[in-house]
Design a protein around this motif. Structure first.
Motif, PDB file in Angstrom:
ATOM      1  N   PHE A   5       0.812  -1.214   0.000  1.00 17.52           N
ATOM      2  CA  PHE A   5       0.000   0.000   0.000  1.00 17.52           C
ATOM      3  C   PHE A   5       0.847   1.265   0.000  1.00 17.52           C
ATOM      4  CE2 PHE A   5      -3.000  -3.162   1.534  1.00 17.52           C
ATOM      5  CZ  PHE A   5      -4.145  -2.833   0.829  1.00 17.52           C
ATOM      6  N   SER A   6       2.160   1.110   0.222  1.00 20.14           N
ATOM      7  CA  SER A   6       3.019   2.291   0.186  1.00 20.14           C
ATOM      8  C   SER A   6       3.059   2.910  -1.210  1.00 20.14           C
ATOM      9  CB  SER A   6       4.430   1.920   0.633  1.00 20.14           C
ATOM     10  OG  SER A   6       5.033   0.994  -0.271  1.00 20.14           O
ATOM     11  N   THR A 172     -14.639   6.989  -7.072  1.00 21.03           N
ATOM     12  CA  THR A 172     -14.313   5.898  -7.988  1.00 21.03           C
ATOM     13  C   THR A 172     -13.395   6.361  -9.109  1.00 21.03           C
ATOM     14  OG1 THR A 172     -16.394   4.761  -7.527  1.00 21.03           O
ATOM     15  CG2 THR A 172     -15.277   4.183  -9.568  1.00 21.03           C
ATOM     16  N   MET A 173     -13.680   7.528  -9.690  1.00 23.89           N
ATOM     17  CA  MET A 173     -12.824   8.058 -10.747  1.00 23.89           C
ATOM     18  C   MET A 173     -11.430   8.364 -10.218  1.00 23.89           C
ATOM     19  SD  MET A 173     -12.128   8.983 -13.790  1.00 23.89           S
ATOM     20  CE  MET A 173     -13.652   9.058 -14.740  1.00 23.89           C
ATOM     21  N   ALA A 174     -11.348   8.901  -8.998  1.00 21.01           N
ATOM     22  CA  ALA A 174     -10.048   9.160  -8.391  1.00 21.01           C
ATOM     23  C   ALA A 174      -9.264   7.861  -8.255  1.00 21.01           C
ATOM     24  CB  ALA A 174     -10.225   9.824  -7.024  1.00 21.01           C
ATOM     25  N   GLY A 175      -9.958   6.787  -7.867  1.00 24.80           N
ATOM     26  CA  GLY A 175      -9.309   5.487  -7.773  1.00 24.80           C
ATOM     27  C   GLY A 175      -8.797   5.002  -9.119  1.00 24.80           C
ATOM     28  N   GLN A 176      -9.587   5.222 -10.152  1.00 23.79           N
ATOM     29  CA  GLN A 176      -9.169   4.811 -11.490  1.00 23.79           C
ATOM     30  C   GLN A 176      -7.932   5.595 -11.940  1.00 23.79           C
ATOM     31  OE1 GLN A 176     -12.664   5.374 -13.885  1.00 23.79           O
ATOM     32  NE2 GLN A 176     -13.673   3.536 -13.137  1.00 23.79           N
ATOM     33  N   GLN A 177      -7.885   6.881 -11.594  1.00 22.61           N
ATOM     34  CA  GLN A 177      -6.725   7.697 -11.964  1.00 22.61           C
ATOM     35  C   GLN A 177      -5.477   7.247 -11.225  1.00 22.61           C
ATOM     36  OE1 GLN A 177      -8.141  11.653 -11.116  1.00 22.61           O
ATOM     37  NE2 GLN A 177      -9.161  11.870 -13.102  1.00 22.61           N
ATOM     38  N   VAL A 178      -5.629   6.916  -9.937  1.00 16.44           N
ATOM     39  CA  VAL A 178      -4.494   6.418  -9.167  1.00 16.44           C
ATOM     40  C   VAL A 178      -4.009   5.093  -9.740  1.00 16.44           C
ATOM     41  CG1 VAL A 178      -3.748   5.550  -6.912  1.00 16.44           C
ATOM     42  CG2 VAL A 178      -5.150   7.622  -7.057  1.00 16.44           C
ATOM     43  N   SER A 180      -4.258   4.039 -12.798  1.00 10.49           N
ATOM     44  CA  SER A 180      -3.619   4.230 -14.098  1.00 10.49           C
ATOM     45  C   SER A 180      -2.177   4.719 -13.969  1.00 10.49           C
ATOM     46  CB  SER A 180      -4.420   5.224 -14.940  1.00 10.49           C
ATOM     47  OG  SER A 180      -4.365   6.522 -14.378  1.00 10.49           O
ATOM     48  N   VAL A 181      -1.868   5.352 -12.833  1.00  7.51           N
ATOM     49  CA  VAL A 181      -0.508   5.854 -12.608  1.00  7.51           C
ATOM     50  C   VAL A 181       0.361   4.808 -11.918  1.00  7.51           C
ATOM     51  CG1 VAL A 181       0.867   7.598 -11.410  1.00  7.51           C
ATOM     52  CG2 VAL A 181      -1.265   8.260 -12.531  1.00  7.51           C
ATOM     53  N   THR A 182      -0.211   4.131 -10.915  1.00  8.68           N
ATOM     54  CA  THR A 182       0.585   3.209 -10.095  1.00  8.68           C
ATOM     55  C   THR A 182       0.529   1.767 -10.586  1.00  8.68           C
ATOM     56  OG1 THR A 182      -1.286   2.772  -8.606  1.00  8.68           O
ATOM     57  CG2 THR A 182       0.138   4.650  -8.081  1.00  8.68           C
ATOM     58  N   TYR A 183      -0.508   1.431 -11.378  1.00  3.03           N
ATOM     59  CA  TYR A 183      -0.765   0.057 -11.819  1.00  3.03           C
ATOM     60  C   TYR A 183      -1.007  -0.886 -10.628  1.00  3.03           C
ATOM     61  CZ  TYR A 183       1.008   1.781 -16.255  1.00  3.03           C
ATOM     62  OH  TYR A 183       1.200   2.515 -17.394  1.00  3.03           O
ATOM     63  N   ALA A 184      -1.298  -0.302  -9.464  1.00  2.00           N
ATOM     64  CA  ALA A 184      -1.582  -1.104  -8.269  1.00  2.00           C
ATOM     65  C   ALA A 184      -3.094  -1.219  -8.123  1.00  2.00           C
ATOM     66  CB  ALA A 184      -0.954  -0.456  -7.045  1.00  2.00           C
ATOM     67  N   SER A 185      -3.694  -2.038  -8.959  1.00  2.00           N
ATOM     68  CA  SER A 185      -5.150  -2.134  -9.002  1.00  2.00           C
ATOM     69  C   SER A 185      -5.732  -2.635  -7.687  1.00  2.00           C
ATOM     70  CB  SER A 185      -5.581  -3.065 -10.143  1.00  2.00           C
ATOM     71  OG  SER A 185      -5.117  -2.589 -11.383  1.00  2.00           O
ATOM     72  N   ILE A 190      -8.920  -1.521  -3.030  1.00  2.00           N
ATOM     73  CA  ILE A 190      -9.156  -1.856  -1.626  1.00  2.00           C
ATOM     74  C   ILE A 190      -9.254  -0.563  -0.820  1.00  2.00           C
ATOM     75  CG2 ILE A 190      -8.083  -2.791   0.459  1.00  2.00           C
ATOM     76  CD1 ILE A 190      -7.064  -5.122  -1.178  1.00  2.00           C
ATOM     77  N   ALA A 191      -8.337   0.369  -1.086  1.00  2.00           N
ATOM     78  CA  ALA A 191      -8.363   1.659  -0.393  1.00  2.00           C
ATOM     79  C   ALA A 191      -9.656   2.419  -0.684  1.00  2.00           C
ATOM     80  CB  ALA A 191      -7.154   2.493  -0.795  1.00  2.00           C
TER      81      ALA A 191
END
Length: 217
Positions: A5-6, A172-178, A180-185, A190-191
């Motif tokens: 999660f880091s 939800t959109m914020a999660g999708q943007q994160v 797309s940058v981190t690839y940590a789906s 979960i967050a």
């Protein structure tokens, strides 16, 4: 699989900003939806058949069609009629209209749960239909409606995730943007799910406190 999660820690402010948009959209929608739902529900018990039929048709259409389609009609359909709305405004309108259909049925049920003797007593006192509704029936009906309206608010928080289809940067959109940058789906969603759970849990607790205080007054 090891979860890390880091990876998403630097993007927590983005997720919380999305959560704020979710809260704002849900709160605006439940207030507007409850106002119009109150009108629709009151029309459902009005002693005037055409008004009851109109309200029943409205509820039937709103509850019988997907919220996503309603959002698309408002945001993508109205421009063809020359009506262009900002995404957030269109989203709130769509959620409000959808909520009003469900609240309308809640209001109808709450009003019909009030003993008929209350109507008879109001007529004996010489009150008009509107006076009876506002001063005697609705105050009692609200006690019956509070739990269901609370559930509608909690449901609305979760359904607001569909606003992401209108490119609104809610949770939800914020999660999708994160993602797309981190690839940590896995970690990202979960967050996001935990934040939704916190929002719905806090809302449920607050509504339970309001309901308990109302019942004791």
């Amino acid at each position: 699989m090891d979860l890390d999660f880091s990876i998403i820690t630097p993007y927590i402010p983005m997720i919380l900003t999305g959560a704020w948009f979710t809260v704002k959209a849900s709160l605006c929608s439940v207030i507007i939806g409850s106002f119009f739902g109150l009108i629709v529900g009151a029309l459902r018990v009005l002693p005037f058949a055409p008004a009851r039929a109109l309200a029943a048709t409205y509820i039937y259409v709103i509850r019988g069609t997907p919220l996503l389609i309603q959002l698309f009609l408002i945001y993508f359909g109205l421009p063809s009629l020359g009506i262009n709305l900002p995404a957030f405004t269109a989203g709130v309108i769509g959620l409000s209209i959808n909520s009003s259909g469900y609240v309308g049925e809640i209001v109808r049920g709450g009003i019909e749960a009030v003993p008929k003797g209350q109507w008879e007593a109001s007529r004996i006192l010489g009150l008009s239909y509107l006076q009876s509704m506002c001063k005697i029936i609705l105050p009692q009906a609200i006690r019956n409606m509070l739990p269901a309206i609370g559930n509608e608010f909690v449901t609305l928080i979760k359904e607001s995730s569909l606003l992401s289809t209108l490119a609104i940067t809610e949770l939800t959109m914020a999660g999708q943007q994160v993602r797309s940058v981190t690839y940590a789906s896995f970690e990202t969603f979960i967050a996001v799910g935990v934040v939704y759970l916190c929002l719905t849990s806090f809302t449920s607790l607050a509504l339970q406190l309001i309901e308990s205080r109302w019942q004791t007054n």
